[in-house]
Design an enzyme around this catalytic site. Structure first.
Site, short mmCIF file in Angstrom:
data_model
loop_
_atom_site.label_atom_id
_atom_site.label_comp_id
_atom_site.label_asym_id
_atom_site.label_seq_id
_atom_site.Cartn_x
_atom_site.Cartn_y
_atom_site.Cartn_z
N GLU A 252 -31.09 26.58 -122.84
CA GLU A 252 -32.22 25.72 -123.13
C GLU A 252 -31.81 24.25 -122.96
OE1 GLU A 252 -32.73 25.47 -127.27
OE2 GLU A 252 -34.56 24.28 -127.19
N ASP B 1 -30.69 26.92 -129.13
CA ASP B 1 -30.37 26.41 -130.45
C ASP B 1 -30.79 27.38 -131.54
OD1 ASP B 1 -29.31 24.14 -129.45
OD2 ASP B 1 -31.11 22.91 -129.73
N ASP C 59 -32.56 26.84 -133.96
CA ASP C 59 -33.68 26.24 -134.69
C ASP C 59 -35.01 26.78 -134.17
OD1 ASP C 59 -34.04 25.10 -132.26
OD2 ASP C 59 -33.68 23.03 -132.89
N ASP D 17 -37.35 25.55 -132.17
CA ASP D 17 -37.58 25.44 -130.73
C ASP D 17 -36.73 26.45 -129.96
OD1 ASP D 17 -39.44 23.53 -130.95
OD2 ASP D 17 -38.19 21.86 -130.23
#
Ligand code: 28G
Length: 645
Positions: A435, A508, A510, A512
């Protein structure tokens, strides 16, 4: 010969060659994986499936309508059913109670070991001995023949004979209760059950067994419990699949037919989406690879819809027939067959092989569907229109594909953003899908270029749920993925052409990151499921924290590990803990050390089950409707944070 008719039954059942050789439980302890698949979390949950399946068999026999499952704080599990109760009378041949024979003898080959497969309905008790062998202790309580009976086992060995605890009270009813503690010496990875895994499976079982109530209580967390009971059975299953979508007609098509060759049940309803979600089951087992029931269903569907469209003039004489793909666009369907001797084939033994079932499903689907279309003309029209639209879009997509074919998909040109590896051997090669450009940059510098390729994805890739094939294929990020993998897409996918045998999604830890992970997974699940089935798809696990202590760095990937590491080094004080916010915070060396170096990294292998969960998650999160999204987030907040679990 025992006077008890149940024992006579049991005797004939045990004499039957279908049960094969009776073995001791030592074989199970020696090779647990042969019997429960693995000793990881999947194998652990398998213990529950084995026990609950016996209760479900009792329900299929028509004697049980309620099952309750309780997870205790010590991670032992209690399963209770209101069936007839396992038989407690003595079996002369073994000089033991029937239940003790069931609990201490291994029947047939292991489910995962080869030939012997469990037949739901008729052979119950088969997996209980496996669970017994792999439990530190197991306790039975049986209500039948006027008493409550009790027996305890430790690692499969009975601790005394079965005994009467007390007399049954008036109206107390009969049934079986089994409580077991998974053996921590077997399940070394974890003995912790996941409420969500249990709950998902029981919901599916409740859908597949109309009116059966399954109650799940998690005593480890206040108020965590669910009860599933569906009067509509697989009709409700289909309605559930379409809950977050937009149905194009009102009533769910349904039929149930019992014949000598077996039972067939089909439910379906079309939605305005572009994907098909057809789930097939044989004896309540999810047949991921399809088989005879699915082919029978598909032929009937294509034929009956075309016949109807022609007959009503919705399809003109000069027009081509609608294809199966056109007709299945936006279709949610569940096909459930029950048969005496199911043959499971295929790579993952989830393909139904019984050829006689094809005709059974085909004939009945033809007949009942034709009837449904005649009786619901406006719904029939909506269904045919949906397929006509799909046919038109498909023709347009074909044109697009032809024009871009030379440019991207089938060309040997690799995408410009791909930093390929030097190895051309797919077995050694790994593709990291990363990403963001900055993380992609670190990965390019940190990797071992001999066998690791990096493909950075910019921003959010296309929402595959909302877009049709046409749009999906012209999206640049999707094209880059397709051509990097090199095996084509959809119908033209060919696993043997895959340029890498490991495709690692690195994002990640997280929100996103989760989003992009879900998008990529969903794309692969829907357009290259063979890749997942072959076990080629992985999720990288970047660390969440860095602990710096006495100029040494420790990287840990979750809070539990953080706690553990802190406890270990606590004595000397002066500890610095950093939380990694994203991949881009690590320098290339750190990224290699923690996440990419095969010596240190832990990759999560994506299974078809976990991909299906991602698919469901995805539909709920990305679909047009707001309510299901809110509901899903509420119910699955924990999961949305950690889809890898
Ligand atoms: C609570 C946890 C899991 C079960 C029964 C009921 C019978 C049974 C189970 O019989 C032997 C072999 C085939 C008949 C059957 C009771 C007939 C008459 C049963 C369970 C005898 C096994 N009365 N309920 N096994 N069969 N529930 N729940 O395990 O021929 S196992």
């Amino acid at each position: 010969m025992a006077a008890d008719p149940i024992l006579q039954n049991a005797k004939s059942a045990y004499d039957a060659s279908s049960i094969q050789v009776l073995e001791g439980l030592e074989a199970v302890k020696r090779r647990p994986g042969m019997y429960i698949g693995s000793t990881g979390p999947r194998g652990l949950h398998h213990l529950v499936w084995e026990i609950v399946d016996n209760s479900i068999d009792e329900a299929l026999a028509g004697y049980c309508d309620r099952i309750s499952v309780r997870v205790h704080p010590d991670n032992s599990v209690t399963v209770t059913d209101d069936g007839r109760g396992m038989p407690v009378g003595k079996m002369e041949k073994y000089d033991k109670s029937a239940v003790e024979v069931i609990m201490t003898t291994l029947h047939a080959g292991g489910k995962f070991g080869g030939q012997g497969y469990k037949v739901s309905g008729g052979l119950h008790g088969v997996g209980a001995s496996v669970v017994n062998a792999l439990s530190e202790w197991l306790e039975l309580e049986i209500k039948r023949d006027g008493h409550v009976w009790f027996q305890r086992y430790e690692r499969g060995f009975p601790q005394g004979e079965i005994e009467k605890l007390r007399k049954l009270k008036k109206g107390e009813g009969t049934g079986t209760t089994i409580r077991f503690m998974p053996d921590p010496e077997v399940f070394t990875e974890t003995v912790e059950f996941s409420f969500d895994t249990l709950s998902r499976r029981f919901r599916e079982s409740a859908f597949l067994n109309k009116s059966l109530e399954i109650h799940l209580v998690d005593e480890r967390e206040e108020g965590r419990e669910v009860t599933y009971r569906y009067e509509g059975g697989i009709r409700d299953f289909v309605a559930h699949i379409n809950e977050s979508k937009d149905p194009v007609h009102k009533s769910v098509f349904y039929f149930h037919r019992e014949e000598d060759a077996g039972d067939v049940e089909v439910a379906m309803q079309w939605n305005s989406g572009f994907q098909d979600s057809v789930f097939t089951f044989a004896n309540n087992i999810n047949t991921h690879e399809g088989g005879a029931h699915l082919s029978g269903f598909r032929s009937a569907l294509t034929r009956t819809i075309n016949d109807y469209a022609r007959q009503k003039g919705l399809l003109k004489e000069k027009e081509d027939n609608l294809t199966g793909d056109d007709i299945r666009e936006g279709l949610a369907a569940v096909i459930s067959v029950k048969l005496v001797d199911p043959q499971f084939e295929g790579q993952t033994k989830t393909k139904l092989g019984n050829t006689e079932i094809k005709g059974l499903v085909e004939t009945n689907t033809n007949r009942y569907l034709a009837e449904f279309l005649e009786e619901h003309p406006s719904e029939a029209k909506a269904i045919v229109n949906k397929a006509l639209q799909a046919a038109r879009a498909r023709q347009a997509a074909r044109k697009v594909r032809d024009t871009i074919r030379k440019g991207y998909l089938e060309s040997t040109t690799l995408p410009g953003k791909l930093a390929d590896c030097s190895s051309k051997d797919p077995a050694r090669s790994e593709l990291y899908i990363v990403e963001g450009d900055s993380a992609g940059g670190s990965a390019k510098q940190g990797r071992d270029r001999n066998f690791q390729a990096i493909l950075p994805l910019r921003g959010k890739i296309l929402n595959v749920e909302k877009a049709n094939m046409n749009k999906v294929l012209s999206n640049a990020e999707i094209q880059a993925m397709i051509s990097a993998i090199g095996a084509g897409v959809g119908d033209s996918f060919n696993l043997a052409d895959a340029r890498y045998n490991k495709i690692v999604i690195m994002a990640d830890a997280d929100v996103d990151g989760n989003h992009i992970r879900t998008l990529v997974l969903t794309f692969l699940y829907r357009n290259m499921p063979e890749l997942i089935e072959a076990g080629y798809v992985y999720i990288a696990q970047p660390p969440l924290y860095r602990i710096r202590h006495n100029r040494r760095d420790y990287y840990v990937k979750n809070d539990a590990e953080l706690q553990e590491t802190l406890n270990r080094i606590r004595a000397s004080g002066n500890v610095e803990v950093n939380r990694f916010k994203g991949l881009s915070e690590m320098n290339p060396q750190q990224l290699w050390d923690t996440t990419m170096n095969p010596q240190n990294r832990t990759l999560l292998q994506v299974t078809i089950d976990s991909a299906a969960v991602a698919d469901e998650l995805f539909t709920a999160l990305m679909g047009d409707k707001v309510e299901p999204r809110r509901k899903f987030i509420e119910e699955n907040a924990r999961e949305a944070k950690n889809i890898d679990a």
